[in-house]
Design a protein around this motif. Sequence first.
Motif, short mmCIF file in Angstrom:
data_model
loop_
_atom_site.label_atom_id
_atom_site.label_comp_id
_atom_site.label_asym_id
_atom_site.label_seq_id
_atom_site.Cartn_x
_atom_site.Cartn_y
_atom_site.Cartn_z
N THR A 30 47.50 -12.72 -31.31
CA THR A 30 47.01 -12.62 -29.83
C THR A 30 48.17 -12.83 -28.77
O THR A 30 49.11 -13.63 -28.96
N ILE A 88 35.46 -11.31 -27.93
CA ILE A 88 36.18 -11.76 -29.20
C ILE A 88 35.37 -12.23 -30.26
O ILE A 88 35.05 -12.19 -31.35
N ALA A 143 41.52 -7.40 -23.51
CA ALA A 143 40.48 -8.53 -23.82
C ALA A 143 39.95 -9.13 -22.54
O ALA A 143 38.75 -9.07 -22.29
N SER A 150 44.89 -8.95 -30.62
CA SER A 150 44.41 -8.83 -29.14
C SER A 150 45.74 -9.13 -28.29
O SER A 150 46.59 -9.55 -28.44
N ILE A 176 41.71 -4.95 -29.78
CA ILE A 176 41.08 -5.23 -28.46
C ILE A 176 42.21 -5.35 -27.36
O ILE A 176 42.76 -6.34 -27.04
#
Length: 774
Positions: free
Chosen positions: A234, A220, A180, A78, A177
């Motif tokens: 992340t 998410i 995000a 992420s 992603i």
Amino acid sequence: CKFDTEYSGPSGEGCNNYVLIIQDKDAYPDDSDLQQLESRSDFYLSKEDGWFNPANTKYDAETHQKSGWKYLPDVFLSGAVHGNERVGPTALMEMAELLLEAAYCESLPRTRYRPQPGSTRKPLHDSNGEEVPLEYQWKEEVMTGKMCRDGLVERGVTAPNRQWLARLVSTRRTVIIPTANALGYFRNTREEDHIDPNRDFPFDVQKPTDCMQTIAGRSINELFRSHLFPIGLTFHGGMEVVAYEWGAPTYYRKDSPGQNAQEQIAGAYSRYANGFRNHVAYDFGTMNDKVYYVRGGMEDWAFAGSWDPDRVMPCQPTTFGGYDTAKTKYNNSTLRAFNMLVETSDIKEPPQNQLGKRTMPLESSNDENNGHIARNIRLALLAMDVVEPYVSIRTVEDIKLDDDVVPAVNLRRYDGKSHRELSPTVWVPHTLPKTTISWTVGGSFEIDETEILVGPWDLLPSSLADVKDGLYPSTDMIESLVRSEFTTVSASNVNMKQGIMGTSRWHKDGPAPRSRQGDQDDENWFGPYPIFTAEIDTSHYPEGTSLVVLARAKVDKSWLTQRANVGPPGLGSLSHIVNGRNNPNYFAANAGKVIRGKRDNWWYSNPVTVMVGSSADEEDLLDESNEYHAPSNVDTERHVRAIHINARMASMPSAMEKMHDEELPKATEKMHDEELPKLGPGSSMRDEKRTAPGLGGSKSTDTSFNMPMILGVLGLIIGVGLLLIIRRRRSHRMRMGRLSNANGEDDGFSMSSYRDRTDDLDLEEDDEDPRGIQ
């Protein structure tokens, strides 16, 4: 978001949240992610149990799991949960391009073996309907593959690293992603419309209205509900540290279950990322110690949401028309991931001269090539690697074998004698007293035990993978190994230290053992892996015996040790990544994906075949090996020690036909849109004319690139199957990149937004890009 005003999805324009799923679609065609999202993503994503439902696949119950897709490990990556922290999105997109370029190069040529004159197989046809001879097709792909690989070498991506990247594409399902918090990313603000997404997860919050308020959080959440992530990252910004659990106030000054494992992984992240000018390697430790505690943090939620129910509160947000409370009630498997926080840089959008270069992207250096983008590409690749251990046999009697993972080929898709037919096959004379085997172990840190197993193929079942769901090795195979007369041989070159036989490339002490005598050629071939060797006695087997050789390993047993100050106490190991490699009875399932422990904690390599032959055949085999340039080991007196008879680029058709002692079958004629043959379930790759589909190139072979689904007002678009970003512009970029390197110009990374990429300019091959390489 002006860049999405032309989007024609059901919710209209807005800040659409793009998700990229990197997966080898040809190797796992029956994966539910691929089958169910291609046409009805809006429906499946809104389902209470995520998008998985076996009834929705177009395969029947007996066949739809044969490829083993349910055991493919998931990786979560992420970027930009905080919209103004810009390193993560660029690092992840650059990493995706590097991965797929390497996998594409490794997939060529797409025929298993070189086509032979007089082949009875139907020729290929180009887009104009013209016949393309198989030999011409093979030569063209060999040339393209060589140019592609040479281009990677010029940028410092060596053959072992290229094969490693291709392995990561073909043996993982990587969910990215990049932005995000799409609205915050567009506005260059931390929050999503004044709400912090990293306080929006249902862990250690105080009110049900305090979670799932943002589209970032919900996006998410949907990804976790529809996958089974053992590991994740992340990316943030504002300091420089890698941090792990705990980060919640309830567990302030407490160690987390599995902290030894998290500390070891975080240390590897720091070392491989390394430092550069005015920036040291990442500090690492718990979020409570190194950053600060928060309520509603994503990292703690992803780690403990399934096993710490007292900390999880079903959400009842009021934003965007609310959010189904059932979607924040989790089963016992969904949330057990090591999802670490990476604070990438003190400056949230650092200047370009601190980003690093595309040259030598995988070298952990502290020179000018390193930087914020470069080091976080490596850090993310490391996460993909350690999600699951693997073992690979690399040489037989000093003959270097093809890499055991080739993109678009999945041994588990073929039942019958598939593993036997597809395995690298080396002929050795009966008079050779000992045959030396070398192998490596990856995806781990400490190799507790490792050994070779050898015995006749006839003692094993016809399929080494489960015929129903593709699990490798199957229960039948393990039972056969246990009850039959297989010989086990331990590695002969180990120096037991602290109860372990070796260490991996990620260990703080580096890989061990290495080459047998410091052989630089070995070092170049094996790459940065430990090299284990053993000798097997092949001389006591009768001539004509077909032996199967397997390597296996147990790894990371030390991860089971718990700290004294664990909170909550007394629960033992709780994460997928620790239990998956150290608990033979472990079973976790979510959205059709499965993690299960290995019997006796052994991880197995793919098989290699050793043919014990007659000395009378040596001369003919040697002549054929010279004709086809097959890898061989011949002493100074012209005595053959070993010949690789079915090497990918130099197969020996007569030897292979004799080996199988039957007529070679015709190839399946099912075609891709680009007229490339596609291997179907139950087919064999024994035929040297067989063509295996590749991962894509300058012309995409996957017409289902992205299928949209809008979640709430801002939306979520899922990239289905293999992310095909190697397009015509990619060829232009590779060429321009080589030219700029040759002229000594800068090849540094840029923080330019990927929405401003030049794909939409429709450049012709010789057009200049007015904005340069971004």
